[in-house]
Design a protein around this motif. Structure first.
Motif, PDB file in Angstrom:
ATOM      1  N   ARG A  29      -3.247  -6.122  -4.996  1.00 24.24           N
ATOM      2  CA  ARG A  29      -2.670  -5.349  -6.234  1.00 24.24           C
ATOM      3  C   ARG A  29      -1.991  -4.170  -5.761  1.00 24.24           C
ATOM      4  NH1 ARG A  29      -3.071  -9.604  -9.407  1.00 24.24           N
ATOM      5  NH2 ARG A  29      -5.350 -10.158  -9.879  1.00 24.24           N
ATOM      6  N   ILE A  45       2.690  -1.129  -4.962  1.00 20.67           N
ATOM      7  CA  ILE A  45       2.752   0.045  -5.460  1.00 20.67           C
ATOM      8  C   ILE A  45       2.795   1.148  -4.322  1.00 20.67           C
ATOM      9  CG2 ILE A  45       1.913   2.129  -6.684  1.00 20.67           C
ATOM     10  CD1 ILE A  45       0.657  -0.120  -8.644  1.00 20.67           C
ATOM     11  N   ALA A  58       3.884   0.405  -1.353  1.00 20.06           N
ATOM     12  CA  ALA A  58       5.373   0.387  -0.662  1.00 20.06           C
ATOM     13  C   ALA A  58       6.410   1.001  -1.698  1.00 20.06           C
ATOM     14  CB  ALA A  58       5.738  -1.167  -0.555  1.00 20.06           C
ATOM     15  N   LEU A  68       5.906   3.901  -3.231  1.00 22.81           N
ATOM     16  CA  LEU A  68       5.789   5.282  -3.411  1.00 22.81           C
ATOM     17  C   LEU A  68       6.793   6.198  -2.516  1.00 22.81           C
ATOM     18  CD1 LEU A  68       1.862   5.554  -3.281  1.00 22.81           C
ATOM     19  CD2 LEU A  68       3.325   5.855  -5.164  1.00 22.81           C
ATOM     20  N   LEU A 109       3.591   8.568   4.032  1.00 22.67           N
ATOM     21  CA  LEU A 109       2.363   8.526   3.473  1.00 22.67           C
ATOM     22  C   LEU A 109       1.500   7.668   4.532  1.00 22.67           C
ATOM     23  CD1 LEU A 109       2.522   8.064  -0.342  1.00 22.67           C
ATOM     24  CD2 LEU A 109       2.709  10.277   1.020  1.00 22.67           C
ATOM     25  N   MET A 145       2.938   5.103   6.299  1.00 26.27           N
ATOM     26  CA  MET A 145       3.712   4.046   5.601  1.00 26.27           C
ATOM     27  C   MET A 145       4.990   4.826   4.790  1.00 26.27           C
ATOM     28  SD  MET A 145       2.157   1.871   2.180  1.00 26.27           S
ATOM     29  CE  MET A 145       1.267   0.878   3.633  1.00 26.27           C
ATOM     30  N   THR A 146       5.922   4.275   5.137  1.00 24.77           N
ATOM     31  CA  THR A 146       7.506   4.789   4.394  1.00 24.77           C
ATOM     32  C   THR A 146       7.723   4.149   3.131  1.00 24.77           C
ATOM     33  OG1 THR A 146       7.946   5.127   6.470  1.00 24.77           O
ATOM     34  CG2 THR A 146       9.757   5.301   4.843  1.00 24.77           C
ATOM     35  N   GLY A 147       7.663   4.980   1.956  1.00 22.60           N
ATOM     36  CA  GLY A 147       8.307   4.490   0.720  1.00 22.60           C
ATOM     37  C   GLY A 147       9.616   4.098   0.662  1.00 22.60           C
ATOM     38  N   MET A 148       9.925   2.993  -0.116  1.00 19.56           N
ATOM     39  CA  MET A 148      11.148   2.677  -0.284  1.00 19.56           C
ATOM     40  C   MET A 148      11.777   3.670  -1.500  1.00 19.56           C
ATOM     41  SD  MET A 148      10.957  -1.396  -0.900  1.00 19.56           S
ATOM     42  CE  MET A 148       9.873  -1.186  -2.174  1.00 19.56           C
ATOM     43  N   ILE A 161      12.975   4.445  -4.481  1.00 23.34           N
ATOM     44  CA  ILE A 161      13.188   3.406  -5.692  1.00 23.34           C
ATOM     45  C   ILE A 161      12.964   4.536  -6.715  1.00 23.34           C
ATOM     46  CG2 ILE A 161      12.503   1.175  -4.836  1.00 23.34           C
ATOM     47  CD1 ILE A 161       9.949   1.739  -6.596  1.00 23.34           C
ATOM     48  N   LEU A 193       8.976   2.344 -10.485  1.00 27.31           N
ATOM     49  CA  LEU A 193       7.638   2.254 -10.028  1.00 27.31           C
ATOM     50  C   LEU A 193       6.862   2.061 -11.132  1.00 27.31           C
ATOM     51  CD1 LEU A 193       5.610   3.386  -7.856  1.00 27.31           C
ATOM     52  CD2 LEU A 193       6.098   5.549  -8.462  1.00 27.31           C
ATOM     53  N   ILE A 234       6.796  -1.619 -11.727  1.00 26.01           N
ATOM     54  CA  ILE A 234       5.784  -2.151 -10.865  1.00 26.01           C
ATOM     55  C   ILE A 234       4.317  -2.047 -11.253  1.00 26.01           C
ATOM     56  CG2 ILE A 234       5.023  -2.378  -8.447  1.00 26.01           C
ATOM     57  CD1 ILE A 234       8.067  -1.560  -7.670  1.00 26.01           C
ATOM     58  N   ALA A 235       4.299  -0.765 -11.627  1.00 28.25           N
ATOM     59  CA  ALA A 235       2.708  -0.480 -12.001  1.00 28.25           C
ATOM     60  C   ALA A 235       2.255  -1.216 -13.141  1.00 28.25           C
ATOM     61  CB  ALA A 235       2.441   1.099 -12.035  1.00 28.25           C
ATOM     62  N   VAL A 255       1.493  -4.737 -12.255  1.00 28.47           N
ATOM     63  CA  VAL A 255       0.309  -4.762 -11.366  1.00 28.47           C
ATOM     64  C   VAL A 255      -1.150  -4.680 -12.123  1.00 28.47           C
ATOM     65  CG1 VAL A 255      -1.184  -3.624  -9.575  1.00 28.47           C
ATOM     66  CG2 VAL A 255       1.364  -4.095  -9.320  1.00 28.47           C
ATOM     67  N   ARG A 256      -0.750  -3.463 -13.192  1.00 28.77           N
ATOM     68  CA  ARG A 256      -1.771  -3.198 -14.075  1.00 28.77           C
ATOM     69  C   ARG A 256      -2.375  -4.420 -15.078  1.00 28.77           C
ATOM     70  NH1 ARG A 256       0.277   1.013 -16.560  1.00 28.77           N
ATOM     71  NH2 ARG A 256      -0.443   2.663 -14.889  1.00 28.77           N
ATOM     72  N   GLU A 300      -1.638  -7.442 -14.549  1.00 28.49           N
ATOM     73  CA  GLU A 300      -2.120  -8.561 -13.534  1.00 28.49           C
ATOM     74  C   GLU A 300      -3.728  -8.346 -13.267  1.00 28.49           C
ATOM     75  OE1 GLU A 300       1.690  -9.888 -11.191  1.00 28.49           O
ATOM     76  OE2 GLU A 300       0.275  -8.682 -10.225  1.00 28.49           O
ATOM     77  N   ALA A 301      -3.807  -6.983 -12.871  1.00 28.93           N
ATOM     78  CA  ALA A 301      -5.414  -6.681 -12.822  1.00 28.93           C
ATOM     79  C   ALA A 301      -6.163  -6.762 -14.038  1.00 28.93           C
ATOM     80  CB  ALA A 301      -5.395  -5.298 -12.132  1.00 28.93           C
TER      81      ALA A 301
END
Lengths: 145, 74
Positions: free
Chosen positions: A88, A92, A94, A96, A100, B1-4, B6, B11, B14-15, B18-19, B21-22
């Motif tokens: 899930r 998200i 990716a 941010l 990080l 981790m590098t963020g794209m 966007i 964002l 996407i959230a 995902v919310r 779906e969860a």
């Protein structure tokens, strides 16, 4: 809802009585407490690490049956505590902004999905800044007072 | 981790996906509500409490994350 770090999670499941912890224990009873896979993994590794700790000594002197029971308890979060899977969260994480690490990205992403705040026991500038960038609040829980 | 790079709107989108779906999968609510019960012997729980109040647990975390920047709360 609240996303808690490993040490606060351990206080909750071990039912430590402490003014700074009591409200989180109550939240957990309502089903409002989540953690992340990274914090859960860190907890599982640290708590079972052989060393000078009382828990480590306890495990060393326990019967095989007791060790199995304790191992199962560590491997299975109590019902009522939530963890969202990386399946899930990665989309998200990716997206941010910023540079990080896994622990930080997962915590912020979980908070976004849950519309939750984050509660930590250690001040973290990286987490605070990453959370602030996406309007997630971070609470610092003082366990020393 | 590098963020794209966007936008905030992307964002949010996407959230929201995902919310949804969860939520549909029942992952946003706990499987059980009530007092948290950790099924370990009282002696084990007492040992854990001693380790978290003495700082032993925190030291173990420092050892676990040494050299693992993905696990550090910087």
């Amino acid at each position: 809802l609240i996303v808690v770090d490993d040490l606060l999670l351990l206080h909750i499941v071990a039912r430590r009585t402490h003014p700074a912890v009591d409200s989180y224990v109550a939240s957990a009873a309502r089903g409002d407490v989540f953690t992340t896979g990274s914090w859960y993994w860190r907890l599982a590794r640290a708590i079972t690490r052989p060393g000078r700790g009382v828990f480590s000594q306890y495990l060393g002197t326990s019967s095989a049956d007791e060790r199995l029971r304790v191992g199962a308890a560590v491997e299975n979060l109590p019902h009522g505590l939530g963890v969202l899977s990386l399946r899930r969260l990665v989309p998200i994480m990716a997206a941010l902004p910023g540079q990080l690490n896994l622990l930080t990205a997962e915590a912020v992403a979980a908070a976004i999905v849950l519309a939750a705040s984050i509660a930590v026991t250690t001040r973290s500038n990286l987490l605070t800044q990453a959370a602030a960038a996406v309007n997630v609040s971070v609470e610092l829980v003082d366990l020393h007072s | 981790m590098t963020g794209m790079a966007i936008s905030t709107e992307e964002l949010r989108a996407i959230a929201a996906r995902v919310r949804a779906e969860a939520a549909a999968a029942g992952e946003l609510v706990p499987s059980k509500v009530g007092e948290i019960h950790w099924d370990i012997p009282d002696a084990a729980r007492a040992a854990v409490l001693e380790d978290i109040t003495s700082g032993i647990y925190q030291q173990a975390v420092r050892e676990v994350i040494a050299g693992d920047p993905d696990m550090i709360q910087l």
